[in-house]
Design an enzyme around this catalytic site. Sequence first.
Site, mmCIF file in Angstrom:
data_model
loop_
_atom_site.group_PDB
_atom_site.id
_atom_site.type_symbol
_atom_site.label_atom_id
_atom_site.label_comp_id
_atom_site.label_asym_id
_atom_site.label_seq_id
_atom_site.Cartn_x
_atom_site.Cartn_y
_atom_site.Cartn_z
ATOM 1 N N ASP A 105 -51.287 -127.248 25.342
ATOM 2 C CA ASP A 105 -51.263 -127.612 23.815
ATOM 3 C C ASP A 105 -51.847 -126.748 22.910
ATOM 4 O O ASP A 105 -51.443 -126.514 21.880
ATOM 5 C CB ASP A 105 -51.772 -128.936 23.954
ATOM 6 C CG ASP A 105 -52.301 -129.517 22.712
ATOM 7 O OD1 ASP A 105 -51.226 -130.152 21.992
ATOM 8 O OD2 ASP A 105 -53.075 -129.624 22.092
ATOM 9 N N LYS A 112 -50.318 -124.580 19.468
ATOM 10 C CA LYS A 112 -50.782 -124.455 18.073
ATOM 11 C C LYS A 112 -50.956 -122.935 17.974
ATOM 12 O O LYS A 112 -50.910 -122.501 16.551
ATOM 13 C CB LYS A 112 -52.182 -125.085 18.200
ATOM 14 C CG LYS A 112 -51.966 -126.637 18.482
ATOM 15 C CD LYS A 112 -53.091 -127.442 18.312
ATOM 16 C CE LYS A 112 -52.803 -129.071 18.824
ATOM 17 N NZ LYS A 112 -54.050 -129.598 19.138
#
Length: 411
Positions: free
Chosen positions: A276, A280
Amino acid sequence: SCASAARLSSSAFKSASSPQLRVRRTALRANRTALTSAAMKTVPLQVGFVGTGLIGNVTVKQVAAHAPTLLASSGLDLRIAGATDSKSMIIAASDGGMTAGSVGAGAEGRVGQWDAAALDATVSPVDLAAFTAALVAKAAACGGGAVIVDNTSSDDVADMYAGWLAAGVHVVTPNKKANSGDLARYQSTLAAAAEGGAKWMVEGTIGAGLPIVSTLRSLRASGDSIKIVQGIFSGTMSFLFNTWDPETQPFSDVVVAARAAGFTEPDPRDDLNGLDVARKVVIAARESGLDLSLADVAVRSLVPGALEACTPEEYMARLPEFDGVIAGEAREAAAEGMVLRFVGKVDMVAKTGSVELAKFPCTHPFAGLQGADNIIEVQSTRYSAEMGSTPLIIRGPGAGAHVTAGGVFGD
């Protein structure tokens, strides 16, 4: 002389305060107000919401509540043209949009359960092509624009962005699939936006509502050159390392507590594997001008290799077996007067992206973070020691329906 200057100043002040001048100033202010009102062009924007889960529903209600203020203050006329979920869609009966005052109570639950009569709208089975056509037709009828707000996490919906943008429909989304996924699709989506003269706005894809994307875009647009973007991009990983005391508790205990409190995914490996954060990092890199792909990001996973393929239950049961490894790293950091933080980093000079468990001095902003907050540090030509500046810091909640919806609404 000082005395004559004082007399002149006093005389000028009296003149400036004279009743005649006050009358003229009042007239000028009234004139400006009238001119501004006359010149203010009303800009209708037909808004269609795709995805009305937690964040989506809050966004709909924020827009409905604040639309009248925006219209009065800026001329921006936001009209809620419709909304969809995976089963149903609702479309306003008129080009004026749904009845904004009824959205608070009328837009509850699944779209098929919304109060269509109160909203002055009709409900039917979902059909995104028909939904888009209705949105575009309403925009044409009122001489305005159209925007689709994608509050899903769907790859299939992300595949539709290019078509929407090429047709002149703006896209606003917290969905990370398109701007962190396949590089060719990302580039074709940007090209479609340029072709259609539409905007693709993605503030909510990184840091919830924190102004990260907009800051990076503003820096570049104003001629700054970004050198490094690094930060704690995950609320889960922020919470774990902000609350863990290596001297008094095993790391596995913190993971168990975080999972019980809902700070992690049901399978904590989905947070601890770093993917995750890597997504980003890709977003931050692309917004800084570096076209990275997910495969280009070097990721330090905190999931032991022996536990990658087991069930979530076995993972949680066996995690204590590996506490010694990370505890040793924490002791080494403490001996140097530092702390461990799980960070994502974009190095524009080296043209790299990484996710790592890094050491930071106790005086560093990353060391003083609390709770599940996110924090981002931007080093650039302007924000550098060479220019006599500290790095730019952006800090705040990186999750939560209301702040994420606020970021989406801001776009």
